[in-house]
Design a protein around this motif. Structure first.
Motif, PDB file in Angstrom:
ATOM      1  N   UNK A 105       0.654  -1.772   0.111  1.00  0.00           N
ATOM      2  CA  UNK A 105      -0.045   0.023  -0.345  1.00  0.00           C
ATOM      3  C   UNK A 105       0.982   1.089  -0.102  1.00  0.00           C
ATOM      4  N   UNK A 106       2.189   1.284   0.427  1.00  0.00           N
ATOM      5  CA  UNK A 106       2.661   2.812   0.958  1.00  0.00           C
ATOM      6  C   UNK A 106       3.557   2.653  -0.639  1.00  0.00           C
ATOM      7  N   UNK A 107       3.638   2.398  -1.304  1.00  0.00           N
ATOM      8  CA  UNK A 107       4.401   2.157  -2.730  1.00  0.00           C
ATOM      9  C   UNK A 107       3.335   2.435  -3.848  1.00  0.00           C
ATOM     10  N   UNK A 108       1.981   1.989  -3.394  1.00  0.00           N
ATOM     11  CA  UNK A 108       0.951   2.234  -4.531  1.00  0.00           C
ATOM     12  C   UNK A 108       0.929   3.556  -5.594  1.00  0.00           C
ATOM     13  N   UNK A 109       1.038   4.612  -5.150  1.00  0.00           N
ATOM     14  CA  UNK A 109       0.824   5.667  -5.564  1.00  0.00           C
ATOM     15  C   UNK A 109       2.362   5.710  -6.751  1.00  0.00           C
ATOM     16  N   UNK A 110       3.524   5.722  -5.821  1.00  0.00           N
ATOM     17  CA  UNK A 110       4.993   5.666  -6.870  1.00  0.00           C
ATOM     18  C   UNK A 110       4.719   3.962  -7.721  1.00  0.00           C
ATOM     19  N   UNK A 111       4.149   3.129  -7.595  1.00  0.00           N
ATOM     20  CA  UNK A 111       4.469   2.570  -8.551  1.00  0.00           C
ATOM     21  C   UNK A 111       3.159   3.186 -10.156  1.00  0.00           C
ATOM     22  N   UNK A 112       2.279   3.047  -9.821  1.00  0.00           N
ATOM     23  CA  UNK A 112       1.137   4.050 -10.386  1.00  0.00           C
ATOM     24  C   UNK A 112       2.061   4.844 -11.810  1.00  0.00           C
ATOM     25  N   UNK A 113       2.636   6.478 -10.954  1.00  0.00           N
ATOM     26  CA  UNK A 113       2.913   7.203 -10.996  1.00  0.00           C
ATOM     27  C   UNK A 113       4.471   6.932 -11.983  1.00  0.00           C
TER      28      UNK A 113
ATOM     29  N   UNK B  64       3.800   7.048 -16.716  1.00  0.00           N
ATOM     30  CA  UNK B  64       4.743   7.480 -17.164  1.00  0.00           C
ATOM     31  C   UNK B  64       5.491   6.637 -18.629  1.00  0.00           C
ATOM     32  N   UNK B  65       5.056   5.073 -18.552  1.00  0.00           N
ATOM     33  CA  UNK B  65       5.533   4.501 -19.737  1.00  0.00           C
ATOM     34  C   UNK B  65       3.826   4.245 -20.609  1.00  0.00           C
ATOM     35  N   UNK B  66       3.105   4.518 -20.191  1.00  0.00           N
ATOM     36  CA  UNK B  66       2.106   4.658 -21.369  1.00  0.00           C
ATOM     37  C   UNK B  66       2.308   5.412 -22.241  1.00  0.00           C
ATOM     38  N   UNK B  67       1.568   4.290 -23.298  1.00  0.00           N
ATOM     39  CA  UNK B  67       2.058   4.744 -24.766  1.00  0.00           C
ATOM     40  C   UNK B  67       3.771   4.777 -25.375  1.00  0.00           C
ATOM     41  N   UNK B  68       4.462   4.474 -24.145  1.00  0.00           N
ATOM     42  CA  UNK B  68       5.744   3.941 -25.155  1.00  0.00           C
ATOM     43  C   UNK B  68       5.716   2.148 -25.096  1.00  0.00           C
ATOM     44  N   UNK B  69       6.222   1.742 -23.386  1.00  0.00           N
ATOM     45  CA  UNK B  69       5.475   0.775 -23.731  1.00  0.00           C
ATOM     46  C   UNK B  69       4.738   0.095 -23.296  1.00  0.00           C
ATOM     47  N   UNK B  70       3.999   0.518 -22.495  1.00  0.00           N
ATOM     48  CA  UNK B  70       2.736  -0.065 -21.801  1.00  0.00           C
ATOM     49  C   UNK B  70       0.716   0.526 -22.518  1.00  0.00           C
ATOM     50  N   UNK B  71       0.406  -0.661 -22.723  1.00  0.00           N
ATOM     51  CA  UNK B  71      -1.012   0.189 -23.485  1.00  0.00           C
ATOM     52  C   UNK B  71      -1.739   0.289 -23.296  1.00  0.00           C
ATOM     53  N   UNK B  72      -2.155  -0.390 -22.055  1.00  0.00           N
ATOM     54  CA  UNK B  72      -3.049  -0.155 -21.058  1.00  0.00           C
ATOM     55  C   UNK B  72      -3.157  -0.099 -19.746  1.00  0.00           C
ATOM     56  N   UNK B  73      -3.291   0.621 -18.831  1.00  0.00           N
ATOM     57  CA  UNK B  73      -3.165   0.301 -17.208  1.00  0.00           C
ATOM     58  C   UNK B  73      -4.764   0.237 -17.712  1.00  0.00           C
ATOM     59  N   UNK B  74      -4.552  -0.841 -15.899  1.00  0.00           N
ATOM     60  CA  UNK B  74      -6.382  -1.155 -15.328  1.00  0.00           C
ATOM     61  C   UNK B  74      -6.304  -1.604 -13.674  1.00  0.00           C
ATOM     62  N   UNK B  75      -6.236  -0.231 -13.120  1.00  0.00           N
ATOM     63  CA  UNK B  75      -5.984  -1.259 -11.505  1.00  0.00           C
ATOM     64  C   UNK B  75      -6.857  -1.892 -10.557  1.00  0.00           C
ATOM     65  N   UNK B  76      -7.070  -2.986 -10.480  1.00  0.00           N
ATOM     66  CA  UNK B  76      -8.492  -3.925  -9.577  1.00  0.00           C
ATOM     67  C   UNK B  76      -7.924  -4.172  -8.655  1.00  0.00           C
ATOM     68  N   UNK B  77      -9.254  -3.508  -7.952  1.00  0.00           N
ATOM     69  CA  UNK B  77      -8.751  -3.786  -6.324  1.00  0.00           C
ATOM     70  C   UNK B  77      -9.532  -5.175  -5.895  1.00  0.00           C
TER      71      UNK B  77
END
Length: 66
Positions: A10-18, A22-35
């Protein structure tokens, strides 16, 4: 396309999402957060019977008609 599941503390979630955004559109096509809603649903199921027994007594029957 490949799919990767990452579990983050949990404490690192924001950092990892950020970082991922930053890689979306370059290396990552889609980011989906699933709880994990299964945990929340299980917790709610545990609460319902305990609340019923808490409120199911003679003193509280007055509130049943309201």
């Amino acid at each position: 396309m490949q799919k990767i599941t990452i579990e983050v503390k949990e404490p690192y979630m924001h950092n990892v999402l950020e970082m991922l955004h930053s890689l979306q559109g370059i290396m990552i096509d889609k980011i989906k957060l699933v709880e994990d809603t299964q945990i929340n649903n299980d917790f709610i199921k545990l609460q319902i019977p305990s609340m019923k027994s808490t409120w199911d007594n003679e003193e509280d029957k007055v509130w049943d008609d309201l």
